[in-house]
Motif scaffolding. Structure first.
Motif, PDB file in Angstrom:
ATOM      1  N   GLN A  80      36.691  44.383  25.050  1.00  0.00           N
ATOM      2  CA  GLN A  80      35.641  43.893  24.540  1.00  0.00           C
ATOM      3  C   GLN A  80      35.784  42.472  23.851  1.00  0.00           C
ATOM      4  OE1 GLN A  80      35.721  47.512  23.439  1.00  0.00           O
ATOM      5  NE2 GLN A  80      33.692  48.217  23.499  1.00  0.00           N
ATOM      6  N   ARG A  81      37.091  42.277  23.962  1.00  0.00           N
ATOM      7  CA  ARG A  81      37.278  40.613  23.364  1.00  0.00           C
ATOM      8  C   ARG A  81      37.432  39.704  24.558  1.00  0.00           C
ATOM      9  NH1 ARG A  81      41.130  39.862  19.912  1.00  0.00           N
ATOM     10  NH2 ARG A  81      40.307  37.720  19.981  1.00  0.00           N
ATOM     11  N   PHE A  82      37.823  40.159  25.763  1.00  0.00           N
ATOM     12  CA  PHE A  82      37.980  39.138  26.746  1.00  0.00           C
ATOM     13  C   PHE A  82      37.044  39.278  27.906  1.00  0.00           C
ATOM     14  CE2 PHE A  82      41.076  42.767  28.533  1.00  0.00           C
ATOM     15  CZ  PHE A  82      40.570  42.670  29.737  1.00  0.00           C
ATOM     16  N   ILE A  83      36.547  40.377  28.081  1.00  0.00           N
ATOM     17  CA  ILE A  83      35.341  40.632  29.086  1.00  0.00           C
ATOM     18  C   ILE A  83      34.286  39.502  29.012  1.00  0.00           C
ATOM     19  CG2 ILE A  83      33.724  41.907  30.263  1.00  0.00           C
ATOM     20  CD1 ILE A  83      36.290  43.019  31.209  1.00  0.00           C
ATOM     21  N   PRO A  84      33.717  39.362  27.513  1.00  0.00           N
ATOM     22  CA  PRO A  84      32.728  38.540  27.352  1.00  0.00           C
ATOM     23  C   PRO A  84      33.008  37.112  27.551  1.00  0.00           C
ATOM     24  CG  PRO A  84      32.834  40.002  25.701  1.00  0.00           C
ATOM     25  CD  PRO A  84      34.019  40.541  26.355  1.00  0.00           C
ATOM     26  N   VAL A  85      34.382  36.617  27.017  1.00  0.00           N
ATOM     27  CA  VAL A  85      34.899  35.424  27.542  1.00  0.00           C
ATOM     28  C   VAL A  85      34.986  35.122  29.046  1.00  0.00           C
ATOM     29  CG1 VAL A  85      36.983  33.837  27.118  1.00  0.00           C
ATOM     30  CG2 VAL A  85      36.210  35.496  25.347  1.00  0.00           C
ATOM     31  N   ALA A  86      35.326  36.032  29.573  1.00  0.00           N
ATOM     32  CA  ALA A  86      35.510  35.918  31.065  1.00  0.00           C
ATOM     33  C   ALA A  86      34.110  35.819  31.888  1.00  0.00           C
ATOM     34  CB  ALA A  86      36.210  37.103  31.586  1.00  0.00           C
ATOM     35  N   GLU A  87      33.038  36.678  31.070  1.00  0.00           N
ATOM     36  CA  GLU A  87      31.550  36.524  31.553  1.00  0.00           C
ATOM     37  C   GLU A  87      31.069  35.306  31.390  1.00  0.00           C
ATOM     38  OE1 GLU A  87      30.212  41.032  31.689  1.00  0.00           O
ATOM     39  OE2 GLU A  87      29.782  39.762  29.617  1.00  0.00           O
ATOM     40  N   ALA A  88      31.255  34.636  30.198  1.00  0.00           N
ATOM     41  CA  ALA A  88      30.737  33.279  29.852  1.00  0.00           C
ATOM     42  C   ALA A  88      31.253  32.026  30.620  1.00  0.00           C
ATOM     43  CB  ALA A  88      30.946  32.972  28.344  1.00  0.00           C
ATOM     44  N   ASN A  89      32.698  32.292  30.968  1.00  0.00           N
ATOM     45  CA  ASN A  89      33.133  31.103  31.762  1.00  0.00           C
ATOM     46  C   ASN A  89      33.186  31.201  33.156  1.00  0.00           C
ATOM     47  OD1 ASN A  89      35.440  32.615  32.357  1.00  0.00           O
ATOM     48  ND2 ASN A  89      36.964  31.590  30.811  1.00  0.00           N
ATOM     49  N   GLY A  90      32.826  32.445  33.674  1.00  0.00           N
ATOM     50  CA  GLY A  90      32.432  32.649  35.118  1.00  0.00           C
ATOM     51  C   GLY A  90      33.859  33.411  35.843  1.00  0.00           C
ATOM     52  N   MET A  91      34.894  33.546  34.827  1.00  0.00           N
ATOM     53  CA  MET A  91      36.178  34.000  35.526  1.00  0.00           C
ATOM     54  C   MET A  91      35.970  35.729  35.556  1.00  0.00           C
ATOM     55  SD  MET A  91      39.353  32.401  33.841  1.00  0.00           S
ATOM     56  CE  MET A  91      40.173  33.787  34.708  1.00  0.00           C
ATOM     57  N   ILE A  92      34.868  36.057  35.375  1.00  0.00           N
ATOM     58  CA  ILE A  92      34.556  37.610  35.576  1.00  0.00           C
ATOM     59  C   ILE A  92      34.464  37.929  37.156  1.00  0.00           C
ATOM     60  CG2 ILE A  92      32.185  37.624  35.482  1.00  0.00           C
ATOM     61  CD1 ILE A  92      34.438  40.298  34.241  1.00  0.00           C
ATOM     62  N   CYS A  93      33.976  36.785  38.002  1.00  0.00           N
ATOM     63  CA  CYS A  93      34.149  37.209  39.183  1.00  0.00           C
ATOM     64  C   CYS A  93      35.430  37.289  39.989  1.00  0.00           C
ATOM     65  CB  CYS A  93      33.241  35.913  40.049  1.00  0.00           C
ATOM     66  SG  CYS A  93      31.632  36.052  39.532  1.00  0.00           S
ATOM     67  N   ALA A  94      36.214  36.522  39.690  1.00  0.00           N
ATOM     68  CA  ALA A  94      37.555  36.400  40.116  1.00  0.00           C
ATOM     69  C   ALA A  94      38.354  37.813  39.821  1.00  0.00           C
ATOM     70  CB  ALA A  94      38.467  35.406  39.925  1.00  0.00           C
ATOM     71  N   ILE A  95      38.073  38.036  38.427  1.00  0.00           N
ATOM     72  CA  ILE A  95      38.568  39.386  37.815  1.00  0.00           C
ATOM     73  C   ILE A  95      38.215  40.522  38.311  1.00  0.00           C
ATOM     74  CG2 ILE A  95      38.988  40.727  35.743  1.00  0.00           C
ATOM     75  CD1 ILE A  95      39.190  37.949  34.194  1.00  0.00           C
ATOM     76  N   GLY A  96      36.870  40.364  38.324  1.00  0.00           N
ATOM     77  CA  GLY A  96      35.902  41.720  38.998  1.00  0.00           C
ATOM     78  C   GLY A  96      36.352  42.032  40.427  1.00  0.00           C
ATOM     79  N   ALA A  97      36.543  40.908  41.135  1.00  0.00           N
ATOM     80  CA  ALA A  97      37.239  41.131  42.632  1.00  0.00           C
ATOM     81  C   ALA A  97      38.576  41.626  42.679  1.00  0.00           C
ATOM     82  CB  ALA A  97      37.302  39.672  43.460  1.00  0.00           C
ATOM     83  N   TRP A  98      39.429  41.132  41.816  1.00  0.00           N
ATOM     84  CA  TRP A  98      40.857  41.832  41.655  1.00  0.00           C
ATOM     85  C   TRP A  98      40.862  43.482  41.305  1.00  0.00           C
ATOM     86  CZ3 TRP A  98      43.633  44.115  37.894  1.00  0.00           C
ATOM     87  CH2 TRP A  98      44.884  44.253  37.904  1.00  0.00           C
ATOM     88  N   VAL A  99      39.740  43.732  40.259  1.00  0.00           N
ATOM     89  CA  VAL A  99      39.656  44.939  39.909  1.00  0.00           C
ATOM     90  C   VAL A  99      39.054  45.886  40.901  1.00  0.00           C
ATOM     91  CG1 VAL A  99      38.235  46.637  38.524  1.00  0.00           C
ATOM     92  CG2 VAL A  99      39.231  44.597  37.422  1.00  0.00           C
ATOM     93  N   MET A 100      38.061  45.202  41.860  1.00  0.00           N
ATOM     94  CA  MET A 100      37.609  46.039  42.836  1.00  0.00           C
ATOM     95  C   MET A 100      38.755  46.601  43.968  1.00  0.00           C
ATOM     96  SD  MET A 100      34.852  47.526  43.720  1.00  0.00           S
ATOM     97  CE  MET A 100      33.489  46.451  42.737  1.00  0.00           C
ATOM     98  N   GLU A 101      39.426  45.269  44.329  1.00  0.00           N
ATOM     99  CA  GLU A 101      40.523  45.514  45.212  1.00  0.00           C
ATOM    100  C   GLU A 101      41.539  46.448  44.608  1.00  0.00           C
ATOM    101  OE1 GLU A 101      41.634  44.753  48.129  1.00  0.00           O
ATOM    102  OE2 GLU A 101      43.627  45.168  48.026  1.00  0.00           O
ATOM    103  N   GLN A 102      41.979  46.399  43.602  1.00  0.00           N
ATOM    104  CA  GLN A 102      43.222  47.331  43.130  1.00  0.00           C
ATOM    105  C   GLN A 102      42.504  48.717  42.986  1.00  0.00           C
ATOM    106  OE1 GLN A 102      46.199  46.546  41.671  1.00  0.00           O
ATOM    107  NE2 GLN A 102      45.678  44.553  43.032  1.00  0.00           N
ATOM    108  N   ALA A 103      41.260  48.852  42.676  1.00  0.00           N
ATOM    109  CA  ALA A 103      40.819  50.204  42.450  1.00  0.00           C
ATOM    110  C   ALA A 103      40.632  50.986  43.680  1.00  0.00           C
ATOM    111  CB  ALA A 103      39.300  50.087  41.843  1.00  0.00           C
ATOM    112  N   CYS A 104      40.082  50.129  44.627  1.00  0.00           N
ATOM    113  CA  CYS A 104      39.916  50.972  46.017  1.00  0.00           C
ATOM    114  C   CYS A 104      41.143  50.920  46.882  1.00  0.00           C
ATOM    115  CB  CYS A 104      39.033  49.888  46.899  1.00  0.00           C
ATOM    116  SG  CYS A 104      37.411  49.765  46.596  1.00  0.00           S
ATOM    117  N   ALA A 105      42.257  50.330  46.437  1.00  0.00           N
ATOM    118  CA  ALA A 105      43.537  50.509  47.015  1.00  0.00           C
ATOM    119  C   ALA A 105      44.146  51.848  46.448  1.00  0.00           C
ATOM    120  CB  ALA A 105      44.479  49.638  46.750  1.00  0.00           C
ATOM    121  N   GLN A 106      44.162  51.751  44.957  1.00  0.00           N
ATOM    122  CA  GLN A 106      44.451  53.074  44.235  1.00  0.00           C
ATOM    123  C   GLN A 106      43.806  54.492  44.932  1.00  0.00           C
ATOM    124  OE1 GLN A 106      46.874  55.046  42.826  1.00  0.00           O
ATOM    125  NE2 GLN A 106      47.181  53.224  41.457  1.00  0.00           N
ATOM    126  N   ALA A 107      42.532  54.253  45.049  1.00  0.00           N
ATOM    127  CA  ALA A 107      41.676  55.487  45.343  1.00  0.00           C
ATOM    128  C   ALA A 107      42.141  55.864  46.652  1.00  0.00           C
ATOM    129  CB  ALA A 107      40.038  55.126  45.323  1.00  0.00           C
TER     130      ALA A 107
END
Ligand code: C2E
Ligand code: MG
Ligand code: MG
Ligand code: MG
Length: 281
Positions: A80-107
């Motif tokens: 709740q502290r850092f996701i809004p920051v990442a959304e505001a500065n656009g970094m959520i795209c890189a972070i979100g891509a990392w999350v998707m990759e990690q999650a699919c690998a784990q699954a």
């Protein structure tokens, strides 16, 4: 004159105090923003997993990927502290891509071990849909890990559905791919029960705020019951979020809820811990 001087000094002090507090806030924000840029490469980000259970049997039906950030100085920083920051500065795209990759690998790894985990859920921010090619990202991650699309569920918030026709188009394309869509935090946004009828979703996640009121409020119970009944009529599934007590669990079961997620059952945990849990089942 003396009184005037005193008042001015007090005012100055107050201004100075305010400026200091503001600077602290700003520097904290800045530290989060700058820290996030390094977090991925430095290996400070990780995913924790929170099981979703069939309430009657306790069987684990899926798990939600929840991002964790261990900052070298600040310690654990809450999403709740850092996701809004990442959304505001656009970094959520890189972070979100990392999350998707990690999650699919784990699954894919869990599937390969034959653990019978039905689905993994990944939170996707509206910003990613606006600024990134979510469809392309998902397609790529699924292919790369040979993960069936049915295993992946995207958790989206209500604001996404109020967006342009283009965004709605990419939601449909995701569903055509076989990926499942869940409406996260239902009840905290603006959409009414009537509106969910027309949304392209497979699941509604009822927000924790309803659960908190459930035991004491007849009104909340009625609302939750209506959501469950409507979802059943529409062929949508329901997950209740944030179940913390046995009393809430019992009330929800009586209202017809089937699936839940919450601290009563399990908190979010590292992948190895979930693996042990699945093996023990
Ligand atoms: P969410 O998607 O609604 O996730 C559920 C949140 O509720 C999680 O908080 C979870 O730990 C917490 N929770 C689960 N059960 C209980 C309970 O019984 N009681 C209470 N009090 N809380 C419970 P968390 O992990 O701090 O994440 C907060 C929010 O941050 C998430 O809410 C989601 O909106 C966002 N988030 C987390 N990871 C990601 C991510 O990878 N991408 C994006 N875009 N957002 C993320
Ligand atoms: Mg979620
Ligand atoms: Mg939620
Ligand atoms: Mg929530």
């Amino acid at each position: 004159d003396a009184a005037m001087y005193e008042a001015k000094a007090r005012g100055r002090n107050r201004v100075a105090l305010y400026a200091q507090a503001h600077a602290d806030g700003a520097s904290e924000q800045l530290r989060i923003e700058q820290g996030l840029r390094l977090a991925m490469q430095a290996g400070q980000l990780s995913l924790h997993w929170q099981p979703m259970l069939e309430m009657g049997s306790g069987r684990i039906l899926g798990a939600e990927a929840l991002l964790r950030w261990q900052h070298p100085q600040l310690g654990q920083v809450a999403p709740q502290r850092f996701i809004p920051v990442a959304e505001a500065n656009g970094m959520i795209c890189a972070i979100g891509a990392w999350v998707m990759e990690q999650a699919c690998a784990q699954a894919a790894a869990w599937r390969a071990q034959g653990l019978g985990l039905v689905r993994v859920a990944v939170n996707v921010s509206v910003r990613q849909f606006e600024q990134d090619d979510v469809l392309g990202l998902v397609r790529h991650c699924l292919q790369r890990h040979a993960l069936p699309a049915q295993c992946l569920e995207l958790e989206l918030t209500e604001s996404l559905f109020a967006q342009s026709a283009t965004l709605r188009g990419s939601l449909q394309a995701l569903r055509d791919l076989g990926v499942r869509l869940a409406l996260d935090d239902f009840g905290t946004g603006f959409s009414s029960l009537g509106q969910i009828v027309s949304l392209p979703i497979d699941r509604i996640k009822i927000d924790r705020s309803f659960v908190i009121e459930l035991v004491d409020s007849h009104h909340s119970r009625a609302v939750v019951k209506s959501i469950i009944m409507l979802a059943q009529t529409l062929g949508m599934e329901i997950t209740v979020e944030g179940v913390e007590t046995l009393e809430q669990h019992d009330v929800l079961l009586a209202l017809g809820a089937v699936e839940a997620q919450g601290w009563l059952y399990h908190r979010a945990m590292p992948a190895e811990e979930l693996l042990r849990l699945l093996r023990a089942h």
